[in-house]
Design an enzyme around this catalytic site. Structure first.
Site, mmCIF file in Angstrom:
data_model
loop_
_atom_site.group_PDB
_atom_site.id
_atom_site.type_symbol
_atom_site.label_atom_id
_atom_site.label_comp_id
_atom_site.label_asym_id
_atom_site.label_seq_id
_atom_site.Cartn_x
_atom_site.Cartn_y
_atom_site.Cartn_z
ATOM 1 N N ASP A 47 0.863 -1.187 0.000
ATOM 2 C CA ASP A 47 0.000 0.000 0.000
ATOM 3 C C ASP A 47 0.893 1.229 0.000
ATOM 4 O O ASP A 47 1.872 1.292 0.753
ATOM 5 C CB ASP A 47 -0.900 0.048 1.248
ATOM 6 C CG ASP A 47 -2.134 -0.841 1.097
ATOM 7 O OD1 ASP A 47 -2.932 -0.885 2.044
ATOM 8 O OD2 ASP A 47 -2.286 -1.469 0.029
ATOM 9 N N ASN A 48 0.553 2.207 -0.829
ATOM 10 C CA ASN A 48 1.331 3.456 -0.901
ATOM 11 C C ASN A 48 0.430 4.645 -0.606
ATOM 12 O O ASN A 48 -0.783 4.590 -0.814
ATOM 13 C CB ASN A 48 1.929 3.638 -2.305
ATOM 14 C CG ASN A 48 2.931 2.559 -2.651
ATOM 15 O OD1 ASN A 48 3.564 1.975 -1.778
ATOM 16 N ND2 ASN A 48 3.081 2.271 -3.939
ATOM 17 N N HIS A 61 4.754 7.160 -14.650
ATOM 18 C CA HIS A 61 5.768 6.162 -14.280
ATOM 19 C C HIS A 61 5.323 4.742 -14.603
ATOM 20 O O HIS A 61 4.136 4.420 -14.591
ATOM 21 C CB HIS A 61 6.041 6.246 -12.773
ATOM 22 C CG HIS A 61 6.488 7.595 -12.331
ATOM 23 N ND1 HIS A 61 6.320 8.052 -11.050
ATOM 24 C CD2 HIS A 61 7.100 8.596 -13.010
ATOM 25 C CE1 HIS A 61 6.804 9.276 -10.959
ATOM 26 N NE2 HIS A 61 7.286 9.643 -12.134
ATOM 27 N N LYS A 71 -2.167 -1.339 -10.331
ATOM 28 C CA LYS A 71 -2.440 -0.379 -9.258
ATOM 29 C C LYS A 71 -3.933 -0.161 -9.087
ATOM 30 O O LYS A 71 -4.669 -0.080 -10.073
ATOM 31 C CB LYS A 71 -1.783 0.982 -9.595
ATOM 32 C CG LYS A 71 -0.271 0.884 -9.687
ATOM 33 C CD LYS A 71 0.374 2.124 -10.259
ATOM 34 C CE LYS A 71 1.867 1.899 -10.419
ATOM 35 N NZ LYS A 71 2.507 2.953 -11.217
ATOM 36 N N HIS A 118 1.546 5.356 -15.443
ATOM 37 C CA HIS A 118 0.531 5.966 -14.578
ATOM 38 C C HIS A 118 1.017 7.285 -14.006
ATOM 39 O O HIS A 118 2.206 7.438 -13.674
ATOM 40 C CB HIS A 118 0.185 5.011 -13.423
ATOM 41 C CG HIS A 118 -0.707 5.644 -12.408
ATOM 42 N ND1 HIS A 118 -0.287 5.952 -11.143
ATOM 43 C CD2 HIS A 118 -1.995 6.081 -12.501
ATOM 44 C CE1 HIS A 118 -1.278 6.531 -10.478
ATOM 45 N NE2 HIS A 118 -2.328 6.616 -11.279
ATOM 46 N N TYR A 131 -2.840 4.096 -2.774
ATOM 47 C CA TYR A 131 -2.972 3.043 -3.778
ATOM 48 C C TYR A 131 -2.293 1.745 -3.375
ATOM 49 O O TYR A 131 -1.350 1.746 -2.597
ATOM 50 C CB TYR A 131 -2.470 3.504 -5.148
ATOM 51 C CG TYR A 131 -1.085 4.072 -5.229
ATOM 52 C CD1 TYR A 131 -0.756 5.288 -4.637
ATOM 53 C CD2 TYR A 131 -0.095 3.433 -5.968
ATOM 54 C CE1 TYR A 131 0.506 5.841 -4.742
ATOM 55 C CE2 TYR A 131 1.169 3.986 -6.103
ATOM 56 C CZ TYR A 131 1.458 5.182 -5.491
ATOM 57 O OH TYR A 131 2.721 5.721 -5.621
HETATM 58 C C1 LIG Z 1 7.089 4.713 -5.663
HETATM 59 C C2 LIG Z 1 7.953 4.533 -4.443
HETATM 60 C C3 LIG Z 1 8.848 5.506 -4.042
HETATM 61 N N1 LIG Z 1 9.615 5.316 -2.918
HETATM 62 C C4 LIG Z 1 10.539 6.383 -2.502
HETATM 63 C C5 LIG Z 1 11.583 6.739 -3.527
HETATM 64 C C6 LIG Z 1 11.824 8.216 -3.305
HETATM 65 O O1 LIG Z 1 12.795 8.392 -2.281
HETATM 66 C C7 LIG Z 1 10.490 8.732 -2.799
HETATM 67 C C8 LIG Z 1 9.677 9.445 -3.872
HETATM 68 O O2 LIG Z 1 9.619 8.601 -4.990
HETATM 69 P P1 LIG Z 1 8.964 9.149 -6.352
HETATM 70 O O3 LIG Z 1 9.453 10.544 -6.610
HETATM 71 O O4 LIG Z 1 9.219 8.098 -7.404
HETATM 72 O O5 LIG Z 1 7.433 9.186 -5.955
HETATM 73 P P2 LIG Z 1 6.218 9.452 -6.971
HETATM 74 O O6 LIG Z 1 6.594 10.510 -7.967
HETATM 75 O O7 LIG Z 1 4.999 9.608 -6.148
HETATM 76 O O8 LIG Z 1 6.141 8.079 -7.744
HETATM 77 C C9 LIG Z 1 4.907 7.405 -7.940
HETATM 78 O O9 LIG Z 1 4.199 8.165 -8.879
HETATM 79 C C10 LIG Z 1 3.241 7.543 -9.692
HETATM 80 C C11 LIG Z 1 1.917 8.217 -9.449
HETATM 81 C C12 LIG Z 1 3.096 6.082 -9.588
HETATM 82 O O10 LIG Z 1 2.126 5.513 -10.090
HETATM 83 C C13 LIG Z 1 4.136 5.280 -8.960
HETATM 84 O O11 LIG Z 1 3.555 4.483 -7.934
HETATM 85 C C14 LIG Z 1 5.268 6.017 -8.397
HETATM 86 O O12 LIG Z 1 6.254 6.088 -9.405
HETATM 87 O O13 LIG Z 1 9.756 7.563 -2.340
HETATM 88 C C15 LIG Z 1 9.545 4.165 -2.157
HETATM 89 O O14 LIG Z 1 10.254 4.001 -1.153
HETATM 90 N N2 LIG Z 1 8.665 3.179 -2.549
HETATM 91 C C16 LIG Z 1 7.861 3.323 -3.654
HETATM 92 O O15 LIG Z 1 7.060 2.392 -3.955
#
Ligand SMILES: Cc1cn([C@H]2C[C@H](O)[C@@H](COP(=O)(O)OP(=O)(O)O[C@H]3O[C@H](C)C(=O)[C@H](O)[C@H]3O)O2)c(=O)[nH]c1=O
Length: 181
Positions: A47-48, A61, A71, A118, A131
């Site tokens: 879960d995120n 992404h 998702k 996504h 999600y």
């Molecule tokens: C996705 C993810 C990120 N992280 C850590 C890595 C980075 O230190 C930090 C931010 O990551 P990021 O900039 O990739 O986060 P988002 O831009 O919200 O990424 C998400 O954005 C779009 C909407 C998506 O659908 C994906 O689930 C995912 O890529 O969280 C984690 O530790 N675990 C995870 O599952």
């Protein structure tokens, strides 16, 4: 709970029931048996949650190959425009997208199968995004599709000068450079 498959096969809009009374409401937002009966044998493992202010755009992404994630997304505060782009090899809707407004007020959810890019943009002052994914985070496999690739024809609803993106998301790849998976 209502399940509505979208024009891109495998993508579902899901509308949970809400039971309101003088205190507020109660809603079952996920029920494995009912979900699998409609969508198929998806097993979520993580879960995120993310929190973003107005104009933040996260995406588009995807995790490649065996690390691809299905998702189930929803908003618990505010409103977003949620977008999923079909990158499945051989899909008749390859490169096409679904764009759905998800709000905390309505509680609508979107299920996106594996093989999609996504992302979402925040339409409200702020948004809390929740999600489930069916594969764990695999950063080495992750890639970004340009949110503004003209080949995608995505109407994000807010002007680009109001958007806030991570450096990663500002330099995503074009659809023509993506290897279908
Ligand atoms: C996705 C993810 C990120 N992280 C850590 C890595 C980075 O230190 C930090 C931010 O990551 P990021 O900039 O990739 O986060 P988002 O831009 O919200 O990424 C998400 O954005 C779009 C909407 C998506 O659908 C994906 O689930 C995912 O890529 O969280 C984690 O530790 N675990 C995870 O599952």
């Amino acid at each position: 709970m209502e399940f509505i498959e979208q024009y891109i096969k495998g993508v579902w809009v899901i509308k949970p029931n809400r039971f309101g009374d003088a205190r507020g409401y109660f809603s079952e937002v996920f029920k494995k048996e009912e979900f699998q009966a409609h969508v198929g044998p998806v097993e979520f493992v993580q879960d995120n949650e993310s929190f973003s202010s107005h104009g933040v755009l996260r995406g588009l992404h995807f995790q490649r190959g065996e690390f691809s994630q299905a998702k189930l997304v929803r908003v618990s505060r505010g409103a977003v425009l949620d977008v999923a782009v079909d990158l499945r090899g051989g899909s008749p809707t390859y490169g096409r997208h679904v764009a759905v407004e998800l709000t905390a007020h309505e509680g609508t959810q979107l299920f996106i199968p594996r093989g999609f890019a996504h992302g979402f943009v925040v339409l409200s002052d702020e948004a809390q995004f929740q999600y489930k994914v069916d594969n764990v985070y695999a950063p080495h496999s992750e890639a970004t599709l340009r949110f503004d690739d003209p080949e995608l024809h995505i109407d994000w609803r807010i002007p680009q000068d109001q958007m806030l993106l991570s450096p990663k998301d500002k330099c995503g790849m074009s659809l023509k450079d993506v290897k279908p998976f």
